[in-house]
Scaffold this motif. Sequence first.
Motif, mmCIF file in Angstrom:
data_model
loop_
_atom_site.group_PDB
_atom_site.id
_atom_site.type_symbol
_atom_site.label_atom_id
_atom_site.label_comp_id
_atom_site.label_asym_id
_atom_site.label_seq_id
_atom_site.Cartn_x
_atom_site.Cartn_y
_atom_site.Cartn_z
ATOM 1 N N HIS A 88 0.829 -1.210 0.000
ATOM 2 C CA HIS A 88 0.000 0.000 0.000
ATOM 3 C C HIS A 88 0.861 1.256 0.000
ATOM 4 O O HIS A 88 0.577 2.212 -0.744
ATOM 5 C CB HIS A 88 -0.921 -0.007 1.217
ATOM 6 C CG HIS A 88 -1.688 1.266 1.385
ATOM 7 N ND1 HIS A 88 -2.798 1.565 0.620
ATOM 8 C CD2 HIS A 88 -1.493 2.335 2.210
ATOM 9 C CE1 HIS A 88 -3.258 2.755 0.972
ATOM 10 N NE2 HIS A 88 -2.494 3.233 1.936
ATOM 11 N N PHE A 89 1.890 1.278 0.816
ATOM 12 C CA PHE A 89 2.712 2.490 0.945
ATOM 13 C C PHE A 89 3.761 2.623 -0.152
ATOM 14 O O PHE A 89 4.166 3.741 -0.485
ATOM 15 C CB PHE A 89 3.394 2.519 2.316
ATOM 16 C CG PHE A 89 2.453 2.842 3.441
ATOM 17 C CD1 PHE A 89 1.954 4.126 3.601
ATOM 18 C CD2 PHE A 89 2.044 1.854 4.333
ATOM 19 C CE1 PHE A 89 1.085 4.428 4.643
ATOM 20 C CE2 PHE A 89 1.167 2.149 5.370
ATOM 21 C CZ PHE A 89 0.679 3.439 5.522
ATOM 22 N N LEU A 90 4.221 1.506 -0.708
ATOM 23 C CA LEU A 90 5.294 1.559 -1.704
ATOM 24 C C LEU A 90 4.789 1.424 -3.135
ATOM 25 O O LEU A 90 5.558 1.622 -4.071
ATOM 26 C CB LEU A 90 6.314 0.448 -1.428
ATOM 27 C CG LEU A 90 7.003 0.494 -0.055
ATOM 28 C CD1 LEU A 90 7.971 -0.673 0.084
ATOM 29 C CD2 LEU A 90 7.731 1.822 0.152
ATOM 30 N N SER A 91 3.520 1.096 -3.319
ATOM 31 C CA SER A 91 2.992 0.875 -4.661
ATOM 32 C C SER A 91 3.019 2.162 -5.481
ATOM 33 O O SER A 91 2.682 3.238 -4.980
ATOM 34 C CB SER A 91 1.553 0.359 -4.581
ATOM 35 O OG SER A 91 0.972 0.326 -5.871
ATOM 36 N N PRO A 92 3.398 2.074 -6.754
ATOM 37 C CA PRO A 92 3.352 3.258 -7.628
ATOM 38 C C PRO A 92 1.941 3.579 -8.099
ATOM 39 O O PRO A 92 1.707 4.628 -8.686
ATOM 40 C CB PRO A 92 4.239 2.838 -8.814
ATOM 41 C CG PRO A 92 4.098 1.349 -8.861
ATOM 42 C CD PRO A 92 3.978 0.902 -7.435
ATOM 43 N N TRP A 93 0.983 2.679 -7.860
ATOM 44 C CA TRP A 93 -0.393 2.877 -8.310
ATOM 45 C C TRP A 93 -1.220 3.488 -7.188
ATOM 46 O O TRP A 93 -1.517 2.840 -6.191
ATOM 47 C CB TRP A 93 -1.001 1.543 -8.745
ATOM 48 C CG TRP A 93 -0.244 0.904 -9.845
ATOM 49 C CD1 TRP A 93 -0.112 1.332 -11.136
ATOM 50 C CD2 TRP A 93 0.531 -0.294 -9.751
ATOM 51 N NE1 TRP A 93 0.676 0.482 -11.852
ATOM 52 C CE2 TRP A 93 1.087 -0.535 -11.032
ATOM 53 C CE3 TRP A 93 0.800 -1.199 -8.724
ATOM 54 C CZ2 TRP A 93 1.900 -1.626 -11.295
ATOM 55 C CZ3 TRP A 93 1.609 -2.282 -8.990
ATOM 56 C CH2 TRP A 93 2.137 -2.484 -10.258
ATOM 57 N N TYR A 94 -1.548 4.741 -7.368
ATOM 58 C CA TYR A 94 -2.370 5.421 -6.374
ATOM 59 C C TYR A 94 -3.216 6.451 -7.103
ATOM 60 O O TYR A 94 -3.190 6.543 -8.339
ATOM 61 C CB TYR A 94 -1.494 6.070 -5.296
ATOM 62 C CG TYR A 94 -2.217 6.240 -3.972
ATOM 63 C CD1 TYR A 94 -2.618 5.139 -3.234
ATOM 64 C CD2 TYR A 94 -2.514 7.510 -3.479
ATOM 65 C CE1 TYR A 94 -3.298 5.288 -2.039
ATOM 66 C CE2 TYR A 94 -3.186 7.664 -2.277
ATOM 67 C CZ TYR A 94 -3.575 6.555 -1.555
ATOM 68 O OH TYR A 94 -4.257 6.713 -0.384
ATOM 69 N N PHE A 95 -3.933 7.256 -6.364
ATOM 70 C CA PHE A 95 -4.806 8.240 -6.995
ATOM 71 C C PHE A 95 -4.005 9.214 -7.853
ATOM 72 O O PHE A 95 -2.924 9.667 -7.460
ATOM 73 C CB PHE A 95 -5.575 9.040 -5.944
ATOM 74 C CG PHE A 95 -6.518 8.211 -5.123
ATOM 75 C CD1 PHE A 95 -7.140 7.111 -5.654
ATOM 76 C CD2 PHE A 95 -6.778 8.542 -3.800
ATOM 77 C CE1 PHE A 95 -8.016 6.350 -4.914
ATOM 78 C CE2 PHE A 95 -7.651 7.782 -3.045
ATOM 79 C CZ PHE A 95 -8.270 6.678 -3.597
ATOM 80 N N THR A 96 -4.582 9.545 -9.009
ATOM 81 C CA THR A 96 -3.976 10.575 -9.834
ATOM 82 C C THR A 96 -4.087 11.917 -9.108
ATOM 83 O O THR A 96 -5.039 12.135 -8.357
ATOM 84 C CB THR A 96 -4.677 10.631 -11.204
ATOM 85 O OG1 THR A 96 -4.014 11.554 -12.047
ATOM 86 C CG2 THR A 96 -6.112 11.052 -11.055
ATOM 87 N N PRO A 97 -3.131 12.826 -9.285
ATOM 88 C CA PRO A 97 -3.172 14.113 -8.564
ATOM 89 C C PRO A 97 -4.492 14.842 -8.784
ATOM 90 O O PRO A 97 -4.996 14.927 -9.899
ATOM 91 C CB PRO A 97 -1.996 14.888 -9.174
ATOM 92 C CG PRO A 97 -1.056 13.830 -9.635
ATOM 93 C CD PRO A 97 -1.914 12.697 -10.105
#
Length: 450
Positions: free
Chosen positions: A18-27
């Motif tokens: 969760h913390f290291l994943s590059p996939w997260y919400f777009t800005p």
Amino acid sequence: MAIAIALIVLALGSVLFHFLSPWYFTPIASNWASIDTTIGITFWVTGFVFVAVNLFMAWAVVRYRHRRENRAEYQPENKKLEGWLLVVTAVGVAAMLAPGLLVWAQVIDVPQDAQVVEVVAQQWNWSYRLPGKDGKLGTTHARFVTDGNPFGLNPADAAARDDVLVASPELHLPLGKPVKLLLRSKDVLHDFGVAEMRVKMDLVPGQVTYAWFTPTRTGTFDVLCEELCGVGHFAMRGRIVVDEPAAYATWLEGQSTSTQLAQRGHGDAAAGKVLFATCVACHGANGEGNQLLNAPRLGGQSAWYLERQLHLFKAGARGKDDKDTYGKMMAPMAATLPDDAAIANVAAYIASLPETPPATTINGDIDRGRRLYATCAACHGADARGTAATNAPRLQGMSDWYMARQLRNFRDGVRGSDPADHHGAQMRLVAGMLRDDAVIGDTLAYLNSR
């Protein structure tokens, strides 16, 4: 012990991912940071429970593992444990629901000064309507919807006469001004979603739903239909362009009202005949086309489509790819038309030419082509004679060898890759379904049989 270790690794690995994943919400690009905060709280609550449950399971597996000297103790109920579970669960659920309810109260409370924009969805297109100078949108009804009135404007409503109609998937909005989207579907269930704006709302046939946001940074943002609406669902894309106020005012000034569109001439065919003299050498005196010169049939095609393609050629949005050999030949020819009036005139003349169906050059499985064409019919019409409301040109009776080449060009990204070619970009996505030339041949064989 192995099971306990696996549970611990699963819990810790999930947290690290969760913390290291590059996939997260777009800005984010709107005022809805509170939505991100709410989702973040949900992650923390559910994440804590997930880790706690897995670690408890690992402890229980080790603590209560099978041993000969141990005896199981039967406890039908434990009021103390049940009390703690009730309290902790209630606190966790409240922690997730309360922020969401607060945000929802903001979502349904639209600012009084919000600009109103109507979003109209139809398989597989987006179009938009804005109030004119009177600041009001005219009324609409499904019974008024025709190919010439795709928005279904009420002809008896004076407020509809100055409505600004944007028959393009690209909508411009001013920076820093709240906008209220009125969402309407003409056929099936769709969903308007813009990830950067944190906007997502269903468009339900027979209803008008709404959403609102305030753009906080300029840029171009993808509009996606996030509800499965048919086989072409993946190609139902649009764009929101957030401009500085001055740039937005310039864009808005260039859009046409419903009255202007109704009064717009279709070009002077007589003047267009003179201009068409340059085209005769390749396309023929009656626009019948010439395969030896790689010039397709033009006669019988709609003037609005011819105008759009000539504009694209002239602007360099079509015919610039090195693999589009014949498109490159057409681009300088379009450049000889000096202005929009000349383009409208020559398109009007071509549209007036007699229909001379070309010889067919492609054979295939007609029954299979009929099934394949069902995907195309939603835009191009069951009779394949084109639909202006969906920006889909006529296919029936046009040069099959030319259509085969263009379908390959769309499929291979040779055509439809320029950002200015909105409808070409959609066609490029749909053409990706044509996995080989046999599929193209069967589809065109069916069109030849019409």
